[in-house]
Design a protein around this motif. Structure first.
Motif, short mmCIF file in Angstrom:
data_model
loop_
_atom_site.label_atom_id
_atom_site.label_comp_id
_atom_site.label_asym_id
_atom_site.label_seq_id
_atom_site.Cartn_x
_atom_site.Cartn_y
_atom_site.Cartn_z
N PRO E 23 -24.79 -41.18 -25.15
CA PRO E 23 -25.44 -42.30 -25.80
C PRO E 23 -24.41 -43.59 -25.39
N GLY E 24 -23.38 -43.45 -25.33
CA GLY E 24 -22.38 -44.38 -25.01
C GLY E 24 -22.76 -44.99 -23.94
N ALA E 27 -25.67 -46.99 -24.15
CA ALA E 27 -25.60 -48.33 -24.82
C ALA E 27 -24.73 -49.29 -24.17
N LYS E 35 -26.88 -51.43 -30.48
CA LYS E 35 -26.70 -50.11 -31.11
C LYS E 35 -27.37 -48.97 -30.62
N ILE E 36 -26.78 -47.96 -30.22
CA ILE E 36 -27.61 -46.71 -29.83
C ILE E 36 -26.92 -45.38 -30.19
N GLU E 37 -27.69 -44.74 -31.23
CA GLU E 37 -27.13 -43.64 -31.41
C GLU E 37 -28.00 -42.40 -31.54
N SER E 38 -27.34 -41.32 -31.27
CA SER E 38 -28.24 -40.26 -30.96
C SER E 38 -28.14 -39.18 -32.29
N THR E 39 -29.31 -39.05 -32.84
CA THR E 39 -29.41 -38.33 -34.08
C THR E 39 -29.56 -36.75 -33.84
N TYR E 44 -32.81 -40.89 -29.93
CA TYR E 44 -31.81 -42.10 -29.94
C TYR E 44 -32.60 -43.11 -30.67
N ASN E 45 -31.65 -43.58 -31.54
CA ASN E 45 -32.07 -44.90 -32.34
C ASN E 45 -31.61 -46.14 -31.50
N CYS E 46 -32.19 -46.91 -31.12
CA CYS E 46 -31.97 -48.26 -30.55
C CYS E 46 -32.09 -49.36 -30.96
#
Lengths: 72, 761, 290, 159, 152
Positions: E23-24, E27, E35-39, E44-46
């Protein structure tokens, strides 16, 4: 003069080609199922009909109809 | 009394003229009722999705919001205009479980003003589960394509077949055969007034709807079905309408949602669609892909035509299936094809539904047919006008098993256009004139709507002073039927146009009429009005005959306000006096005339057809492909001309619309999303781009029409695209087989042609 | 629906600049509003403060700068430029351009400053101003600065204007003798935005050698741009049809068009090629005549 | 917050309190009930909302009402003098220069603006003058014929 | 609208693959990514901020990797909306990785982006151009990033 009776509805045609046109044209489930039962893919016949001339789609079916639906 | 007619054929001010030029005409768009709320509709952003849940609670709690409706508030019916075929009534309007195109309505809100209503829409939470979707008719009929409607495999909505003669045998006898492929695009109606409706449901269970509609009777009946009400409890009033062009005769989301909201809270609700909704969530012209084969003898006689078409139906049936039917029929126009076959298919896709639009399948058919006729003429080395002469329809021609054509002025029109073209002489380089011939119907005979009423009816009521109230269900949507019908009534009754006051398209006071589509009002409703006037006239003349004590052998007539002996016009009495006395003499009973018309034994399509030939001159910039319309000359016959200004207006307007279809109007999509849903991006012809126009009126008389009149509105949109395509070919030698004919397409085709010529060297 | 905002209607430039400074963080300037109101209504812009500068009469002028150049106030309407008597010689192209710009109502209300501040790469005035070598004057409470028109447009709807600044004047330098300018735009419907537009300004020596040429393209890149490679081909030479063709080709190569619903990238390049040659030829014949 | 607005419309002065976001067309139609002026597109493209402001045609959907403060505005309702129609209106009737009538008010006001600039416009000037107004019915040519007739002086304005 | 392209970076295919899915990495490459997060490993929530001139939109969306064939192929589907009810947004992305001679890896991607709503009506012309430039920028960033990491 011989005639050809639609295997799934009341339509009677003078030529197998005309009956083929009817069968593809109706395109409802009963007609499609019959076509499928003869080993054809309805959508392929239709696509063939729409994209080329010479009635290939119809002709393929009409050969079967000629054999199977002729009535005196 | 030297002239044949007193009113007909005269240039008159339209009966709705002064209110329109002074801004006093009140359209549905202008209606404000006491205590009225403003509605807005929430629409699907997905082309295909399951509706998992709809939560309206936040919106309902918002200050200023009075009602929110979803499918839960409906009686779960589906509507469609082909009522004879229940499986084709497939549109819920407010979707319950599935949305099928971007713009499908899911909820509606009524609030104190439009700002509040729009904000409330933002508070409605809809959870969707996107589903696979299909966007073109050719994709839709594939075995593995997603289904737009459950149970409709291959997405085949309707099929249509027309055939006569022996096509296969005939092709064997042809000297030249051509096969071509054509693509006709979509087009937006782009009425100046967007769809809108104001509904007022009263506590006593009666509903009144003011609607921008071209068939108030359909709106009444379809609303009754969808709301579970009796037809008689619904009154639909049609105020002046800001254009229809085929886009306003189905029940639409504004009408339905306004009525549903109003019914929920017993307050008037008005909904006006935005221009964006108008582009994305109403209906549009049917795109069609064709393959067409035509065969002729060396002498130019066409022996056979075989055409296949598949239409993009969009998400619902509506009236769109009729386009499939008519494009097949009009592909045989205006020629005497001895052998003809049409196979048509309509496929559902996840796009904005397609339906009726001016010409209704015929402009597409003519674009294809008139190009192919020119192409085969070229192959045969025959002049384009000549091949049309050889094969053109003639009076009293029967289209085998389909239609009977009585009056037909096609050949006179061909002569006039031939003269015009010859008169132009040699054109400069990169200029070309293209022609197209066409014919169109005067109202449809088909009754898929399944109405038990006569197709058209009229009532004429006389006041004590001889003034006339005319009641008709005909819908004037700008085309001028109120004026035409008033003129017909005035002529028949022998009074002045200003003696008539028309009350049209109010379902509570006017008899039913199928509305303004298929160019039906002049002929069908004209007949009904003429009959109603004749009925009233008979009653007056009966009284006058008695009063005048004339010999029974004399025939009486009324003209210019005088009742007179037909063969001794000097023996006359005042119409106005007689009406007063007739009413007094009949115990005060009002004089009412009734008329109704339904065509019988007139074939399957229409009771009459009008014809014409159009020549378009274009100029093409050889370096960029940019095409300019220079001049459009149309020789047209529509039987007796009732209102000459009206016909000129219809013709010039048709050129604006059909020229736009040819040049620039299109609704390109990306995965089912219309890319140009605004007037900044949707291009229409404006005054600087409008070509010069000339109209050559050819005299004919249609025995079936009122005073010999027939259609003069829709048919005029048919020839232009085909004539332009032919003109481009004549100017720069390239054939454009898909609409619209953009500069880019012309340019690319010219490049290709150059490359080919280079190669050939 | 437009979201409500605070409205300010300054009547002088000074008042306006003070407001811009005060609301530095969240304002939008509105002049004629012909582009902005659409964005407001679509909800794409939701400013807290709208500063309506249309009433600043001191910015509505066209005047000669005394050296045969022109100064045009930012709030001069398109219509005023279209019919101004000062649009003579190589400035005639400004009036011709304005005549092609949008519709009469928009020309009546819209201002030249508003148009170029909007930064639409398909706008009509920018390429013409670039071809004529215009400068723009920007003002803020901190003072004024002058910027080459070429540097003013930065990207799609982006200009070099900083927060707190506004466009106040357009300056057109005096053209040398034997200078001619022309503008053409390609569109399908007459009043439409340009699919591609080209402006060209040519200066000739007594022997018809091209001593200077400026060609600017509209709707052919994310901003109105100079076609410098094309210019280089023509500069210092006697312009022939063959050279014009080469210049067109060069312009077409240096353009950065994109495909959209009006035209593909390839077709836009073709248009740049053809129009560059055509309009430069027209500018040249005007230079000869002038 | 409401703001004060002063306008003269069809010769009549008005003082109103409005939201700053209000457009001129909204003031005319919704606050003053002058519904002759239409809204066709809401995006400044169709011209149905055209009014004459300080002598010039403008699209009233593209003008903030506050920006029109102090202006003199003429709408279609102000064209006729009492029961006497304006020459343009008479010509529109005679030449059938309208059908559905929805664009007609805006079209008339564009023509009025044009006549203010050029009392005797040429056909080209007329074509250009109404290019900002879409008419979906007539194809424009009848409108051009009507304005040409006014330009020729076929219709005299009653003083 | 379609955006596609390909480029070559130095590095082993497995390394490149791992980096692309981090994700980094993503992002830092998406222009305007806030913001990019991997659940989990597939979702990925972006939150991405984009602006065109004066218009700024925040796009909030979820990207799900629907097909993964390490280390050569990944298909991702993104769905979301522009905050402020400006419209919805969807992206279908396929990426092919291929090993090349000399320790290089070719990355070939195709994205289909669709926008619905006011955002789209602002002008197809502009949005299309903008998406293309964002796409180009993304490629450049990713290329740069991968080159940094693989030290090529």
């Amino acid at each position: 003069m011989s005639s050809y009776k639609c295997p799934v509805c009341i339509k009677v045609s003078n030529t197998p080609l005309d009956l083929a046109r009817h069968m593809i044209g109706r395109g409802d489930k009963e007609h499609r199922d019959w076509i499928a039962s003869k080993g054809f893919k309805y959508s392929e016949l239709l696509t063939m009909q729409l994209s080329s001339f010479g009635g290939e789609g119809y002709r393929a079916i009409s050969e079967v109809l000629e054999r199977e639906t002729k009535v005196k | 009394m030297s002239e044949k007619y007193s009113v007909i054929g005269k240039n008159v001010h339209r009966v709705d003229g002064t209110e329109k030029v002074t801004g006093t005409a009140k359209y549905t768009f202008d209606i404000v009722l006491p205590n009225m709320l403003y509605g807005k509709i929430l629409r699907s952003p997905y082309t295909s999705a399951k509706i998992v849940s709809i939560d309206t609670s936040k919106a309902e709690k918002m200050e200023g919001v009075y009602a929110v409706v979803t499918a839960k508030d409906t009686i779960h019916k589906k509507q469609g205009i082909w009522r004879r075929f229940p499986e084709l009534c497939d549109e819920e309007i407010l979707c319950s479980t599935k949305v099928r195109y971007i713009g499908d309505p899911v909820a509606a809100v009524a609030a104190i003003d439009e700002y509040t209503a729009e904000e409330a829409l933002n508070l409605i939470e809809v959870e969707y589960e996107p589903l696979p979707a299909v966007y073109s008719q050719l994709e839709a009929i594939k075995e593995d394509a997603p289904q737009v409607h459950d149970g409709v495999e291959l997405n085949i909505n309707v099929t249509r077949h027309i055939e006569w003669g022996d096509v296969d045998e005939a092709f064997k006898e042809c000297d030249v055969i051509r096969e071509d492929h054509f693509v006709c695009s979509s087009q937006a109606h782009m009425c100046m007034e967007t769809h809108c409706a104001a509904a007022s449901y009263s506590y006593d269970g009666k509903l009144t709807v003011w609607a921008s509609t071209q068939a108030s009777y359909y709106t009444q009946v379809l609303l009754a079905g969808m709301l579970g009400m009796r037809e008689g409890d619904i009154r639909v009033i049609k105020p002046p309408v800001g254009g229809g062009f085929g886009g306003k005769f189905e029940l639409d989301s504004a009408q339905f949602c306004a009525a549903l909201l109003s019914k929920k809270i017993c307050r008037p609700v008005r909904i006006v669609l935005t221009r964006e909704e108008e582009f994305t969530a109403t209906k549009r012209r049917t795109p069609i892909v064709y393959t067409s084969r035509i065969g002729a003898k060396k002498d130019g006689t066409i022996l056979a035509k075989e055409i296949r078409g598949i239409t993009d139906g969009g998400a619902y049936t509506g009236m769109g299936a009729t386009a499939l039917y008519l494009t097949g029929f009009f592909s045989s126009f205006p020629y005497k094809y001895p052998n003809y076959r049409y196979d048509g298919y309509r496929a559902y896709t996840n796009t904005e539904p397609t339906s009726a639009m001016r010409g209704f399948g015929a402009p597409q058919a003519v674009f294809v047919g008139e190009q192919q006729i020119d192409l085969i003429a070229k192959d045969l080395g025959i002049d384009p006008i000549e091949i049309r002469r050889i094969n053109g329809m003639v009076p009293n021609y029967e289209v085998p098993g389909q239609a009977f054509i009585q009056s037909c002025g096609l050949h006179q029109c061909l002569d006039k256009i031939d003269n015009y073209i010859k008169g132009r002489g040699k054109l400069p380089a990169n200029r070309g004139i293209g022609v197209a011939a066409y014919g169109f119907m005067s109202g449809g005979i088909f009754n898929w709507f399944d109405t038990p009423y006569a197709f058209s009816s009229a009532i004429v009521k006389l006041s004590i002073d001889g003034k006339v109230d005319l009641f008709t269900g005909a819908c004037d949507i700008g085309q001028g039927s109120d004026t035409t019908l008033s003129m017909i009534t005035a002529e028949e009754l022998g009074v002045k146009l200003s003696d008539i006051r028309i009350h049209a398209a109010d379902t509570a006071i006017c008899p039913a009429d199928l509305g303004a589509w298929g160019s039906r009002e002049t002929l069908m409703n004209g007949n009904a009005c003429k009959m109603a006037a004749a009925d009233a006239k008979r009653q007056i003349i009966e009284f006058a005959a008695a009063k005048m004590g004339v010999n029974i052998v004399h025939d009486l007539d009324i003209r210019d306000g005088w009742i007179y002996l037909a063969d001794r016009p000097e023996r006359k009495v005042s119409y106005y006096d007689i009406v007063r006395e007739a009413i007094r003499g009949r115990d005060g009973e009002t004089i009412i005339g009734r008329g109704h018309y339904t065509p019988h034994r007139k074939g399957m399509i229409s009771p009459a057809y009008s014809f014409g030939v159009q020549a378009v001159e274009v100029d093409v910039d050889p370096e960029t492909g940019k095409m300019k319309l220079i001049n459009v000359v149309t020789a047209h016959e529509s039987g007796t001309v009732i209102n000459p200004i009206g016909i000129t207006g219809q013709l010039e307007g048709a050129i604006m619309m059909a020229g736009g279809y040819a040049l620039c109007e299109d609704q390109p999509m990306d995965q089912g999303k219309i890319l140009n849903p605004s007037l900044a991006d949707y291009k229409v012809i404006r005054s600087l781009d409008m070509p010069k126009t000339e109209i050559i009126e050819v005299d004919t008389y249609e025995p079936e029409g009122p005073f010999g009149a027939k259609e003069a509105g829709e048919g005029l949109t048919n020839p232009t695209a085909g004539a332009i395509a032919n003109a481009v070919r004549n100017a720069v030698g390239v054939t454009i087989t898909s609409l619209p004919i953009t500069p880019e397409k012309i340019f690319m085709a010219m490049q290709e042609k150059k490359a080919k010529e280079k190669k050939a060297k | 629906m437009i979201k409500d905002f605070e409205y300010f209607g300054p009547k002088t430039l000074n008042e306006a600049l003070v407001l811009l400074d005060k609301y530095r963080d969240d304002y939008k300037i509105i002049a004629g509003g012909q582009s902005l109101i659409i964005l407001l209504r679509q909800g794409l812009l939701q400013p807290e403060n709208v500063i309506d500068i249309y009433g600043i009469k001191e910015l509505d002028y066209i005047k000669s700068d005394g050296k045969k150049g022109l100064k045009i106030g930012a709030l001069t309407t398109h219509r005023e430029i279209e019919y101004s008597d000062l649009m003579k010689g190589s400035f005639k192209v400004l009036s011709e351009m304005e005549h092609l710009l949008s519709t009469p109502q928009t020309r009546n209300r819209g201002t030249i400053g508003g148009n170029i501040s909007h930064g639409d790469p398909a706008g009509d005035p920018a390429p013409v101003l670039m071809a004529l070598g215009a400068n723009v004057k920007l003002a803020s409470v901190a003072g004024e600065r002058i910027l080459d028109m070429e540097k003013f447009s930065v990207d799609y709807f982006e200009t070099a204007m900083e927060h707190g600044e506004m466009l106040v004047e357009i300056e057109l330098p005096a053209p040398p003798p034997h200078t001619g300018a022309a503008y053409t735009k390609f569109n399908i419907i007459a009043s439409d935005m340009a699919t591609v537009s080209v402006a060209s300004c040519v200066t000739l020596a007594a022997d018809d050698t091209c001593t200077d040429v400026r060609i600017a393209l509209g709707a052919a890149a994310p901003r109105p741009m100079r076609a410098k490679a094309a210019e280089a081909i023509l500069k210092g030479k006697k312009i022939t049809d063959a050279l014009l063709k080469k210049a067109g080709q060069a312009a077409s190569e240096e353009a950065e068009p994109v495909s959209d619903i009006s035209a593909s990238e390839e077709y836009r390049r073709e248009l740049v090629k053809v129009l560059t040659a055509r309009v430069t030829k027209e500018a040249m014949s005007r230079a000869k005549a002038g | 917050m409401l703001k004060e607005l002063k306008l003269t419309i069809n010769g009549q002065p008005y003082e109103l309190s409005i939201h700053p976001r209000t457009l001129l067309v909204e003031v005319l139609r919704e606050q003053l009930g002058l519904t002759g002026t239409k809204r066709g597109c809401n995006e400044g493209a169709c011209g149905a909302c055209t009014v004459v402001m300080n002598g010039k045609s403008v699209k009233s959907c593209s003008v903030l009402a506050l920006s029109a403060n102090g202006a003199e505005i003429t709408t279609v309702e102000g064209l006729a003098k009492g029961a006497e129609l304006h020459p343009l209106q008479k010509a529109f009737l005679d030449y059938g220069a309208y059908q559905c009538g929805f664009c007609t008010a805006g079209m008339l006001m564009s023509c009025k603006g044009l006549l203010n600039m050029f009392p005797n416009p040429t056909s080209d000037q007329i074509r250009d003058g109404i290019d900002g107004n879409i008419c979906r019915c007539t194809g424009y040519n009848s409108i051009i014929r009507a304005v040409e007739a006014v330009s020729r002086g076929d219709y005299k304005e009653t003083k | 609208m379609q955006i596609d392209g390909k480029f070559v970076v130095k590095g082993k295919i497995n390394d490149v693959w791992a980096m692309v899915l981090e994700p980094g990495t993503l992002a830092s490459c998406i222009p305007g990514a806030e913001k990019i997060e991997s659940t989990d490993n597939k979702t990925y929530n972006c939150l991405v901020k984009q602006s065109v001139g004066p218009i700024t939109v925040k796009l909030q969306f979820v990207v799900v990797l629907t097909e993964i064939t390490p280390p050569t192929y990944v298909k991702a589907v993104g769905r979301g909306e522009a905050l402020g009810k400006l419209g919805t947004f969807g992206i279908d992305l396929t990426v092919h990785l291929a090993e090349q001679a000399g320790g290089c890896c070719e990355i070939d991607y195709k994205a289909d982006v669709i926008m619905v709503g006011k955002l789209a009506t602002f002008g197809e012309r502009i949005m299309r151009a903008k998406v293309k430039s964002v796409g180009d920028q993304f490629t450049q960033n990713l290329e740069k990033k991968l080159k940094e990491k693989t030290g090529s």
